[in-house]
Design an enzyme around this catalytic site. Structure first.
Site, PDB file in Angstrom:
ATOM      1  N   ASP A 324      22.480   1.675  -1.185  1.00 46.63           N
ATOM      2  CA  ASP A 324      21.029   1.798  -1.274  1.00 46.63           C
ATOM      3  C   ASP A 324      20.401   0.437  -1.568  1.00 46.63           C
ATOM      4  O   ASP A 324      20.886  -0.301  -2.431  1.00 46.63           O
ATOM      5  CB  ASP A 324      20.695   2.799  -2.387  1.00 46.63           C
ATOM      6  CG  ASP A 324      19.213   3.052  -2.524  1.00 46.63           C
ATOM      7  OD1 ASP A 324      18.639   3.662  -1.607  1.00 46.63           O
ATOM      8  OD2 ASP A 324      18.639   2.647  -3.551  1.00 46.63           O
ATOM      9  N   GLU A 361      21.891  -0.357   3.589  1.00 43.30           N
ATOM     10  CA  GLU A 361      20.452  -0.197   3.815  1.00 43.30           C
ATOM     11  C   GLU A 361      19.881  -1.603   3.641  1.00 43.30           C
ATOM     12  O   GLU A 361      19.692  -2.068   2.520  1.00 43.30           O
ATOM     13  CB  GLU A 361      19.849   0.779   2.801  1.00 43.30           C
ATOM     14  CG  GLU A 361      18.383   1.049   3.065  1.00 43.30           C
ATOM     15  CD  GLU A 361      17.756   1.955   2.013  1.00 43.30           C
ATOM     16  OE1 GLU A 361      16.936   2.811   2.393  1.00 43.30           O
ATOM     17  OE2 GLU A 361      18.066   1.803   0.809  1.00 43.30           O
TER      18      GLU A 361
END
Length: 414
Positions: A324, A361
């Site tokens: 993330d 990401e």
């Protein structure tokens, strides 16, 4: 017995506290670590003879409270082991107030876990080729929480096992689990304006303990059994030919900004674990949008993250990770974005992690955008341009056929 070991460079003393039950209001034994005997460099350690799996513990750490120097030691607070393998079920935040810490009897405790007793029956990560991989992203609890899921153990790791035939029918080759590393859903203090009920952190992007699977997602509520139930789930997915990928959140923690709560990292060594504002170290650099940013390219924090990834691969048989806001890992210790960041390269080159999938990401909340250029080699990347263009094309937005074609043919602009 059990060997305990934690990192702190600037602490003056560390105390290990042992508990008999999760709702104990005080420890039954307190062990003060002697800096001359129980310290090697920055590692504080002690062997407790006779202690067994299932034992419960917390730490207290002593040192200066000097926020302007980056130090936030608070000996009044009990802390979680940053490498705890499991926590007892419960909520610290549900009982925390701005004026007083959570009562000790309400605070979840760390659980000693013995991995050697689990039988994997020859299981190992699957290593499906990337060009044959179809990933299904799911929220572990939400996937089976509803009665309509028709599972005997809704909202749990066992519930996910029950849905394997459904996932096989879809034709997917991997599940990507939204955060299952221990978090506290009650950290959200907002209320629903329609009914006055307190809102919760449903998604889990606010990690407390990176080595611990979330205890409340286990159908077996006995202390530490969430670890075995998680392993059962991984083994069952692998038997069905489905890989398990974890969504991991190494860009920030649940401790928040300067007004947040000390849970572990801040209390053990705030100036090492977090990126702080130069010359104003009482404030946190915030590339995550969540109050703080882990100091990912400090050697100590790098080692912690590598240890954590290795643990999930070696002990829990995970097939890969989706990182993330991975661009936070591309920032140096002063917060500057760099194409030569050591951590992404270490992850991609680590000998234990060489065969697993690593997915970035490739952006953060402070403007970093590295889709097509994420450093480190061998990284897969989420392509938000592909995602958005294909969505817009499928729903019939005008003038998106050219963009859709660009995305389908490989996003040459990136």
């Amino acid at each position: 017995g059990v060997n305990f070991c934690v990192f702190s460079r600037n602490a003056t003393a560390i105390e290990l506290n042992l508990f008999k039950k999760s709702d104990d209001s005080k420890p039954y034994k307190t062990i003060l670590l002697d800096s001359k005997i129980n310290r090697t460099g920055d590692l504080w350690h002690v062997f407790v003879a006779g202690l067994k799996p299932g034992a419960l513990y917390l730490y207290r750490v002593f040192g200066p409270f000097e926020p302007s120097q980056g130090h936030r030691f608070d000996s009044k607070r009990y802390l979680y082991d940053p490498k705890a393998y499991a926590l007892t079920e419960g909520s610290l935040f549900k009982n925390e107030t701005p004026c007083s810490p959570c009562p000790l009897e309400k605070m979840p405790k760390c659980v000693v876990v013995d991995h050697s007793s689990y039988e994997w029956n020859g299981d190992k990560p699957l290593s499906h080729p990337l060009n044959q991989t179809i990933i299904y992203e799911l929220h572990l609890k939400g996937f089976t929480a509803s009665k309509t899921s028709n599972t005997r153990h809704p909202g749990t790791y066992r519930g996910a096992i029950e849905k394997i035939p459904y996932l096989k029918e879809l034709g997917i080759t991997a599940v990507e689990l939204m955060p299952i590393q221990e978090f506290d859903e009650y950290e959200n203090t907002n209320v629903n304006p329609q009914n006055g009920k307190r809102l919760v952190n449903y998604w889990g992007y606010s990690t407390v303990c990176f080595f611990a699977p979330k205890a409340s997602y286990s159908s077996n509520k006995k202390n530490g059994q969430c670890v075995n139930e998680f392993k059962d789930m991984v083994k069952a997915f692998h038997k069905a030919g489905i890989e398990v990928i974890l969504d991991v959140v190494f860009n920030h923690t649940a401790e928040g900004n300067e007004n947040g709560v000390s849970l572990n990292f801040r209390g053990f060594d705030n100036s090492i674990y977090y990126q702080l504002v130069a010359n104003h170290k009482n404030y946190y650099l915030n590339f995550s949008g969540c109050g703080n940013s882990l100091n990912c390219n400090h050697p100590v924090v790098q080692d912690y993250i590598i240890d954590c990834l290795r643990y999930w691969v070696r002990e829990m048989h995970i097939d890969g990770f989706r990182f993330d806001l991975a661009s936070v890992m591309s920032r140096d210790e002063k917060g500057f974005l760099t194409s030569e960041a050591p951590l992404p390269r270490r992850i991609s080159e680590d000998p234990v992690l060489r065969d697993i999938k690593i997915i970035a990401e490739s952006w953060d909340a402070a403007g970093a955008y590295q889709v097509g250029s994420f450093p480190g080699g061998r990284w897969c990347e989420w392509n938000d341009k592909f995602r958005d263009s294909i969505r817009q094309f499928i729903r019939g937005d005008e003038n998106f056929s050219t963009q859709a074609a660009t995305r389908i043919s490989g996003s040459s602009d990136l």
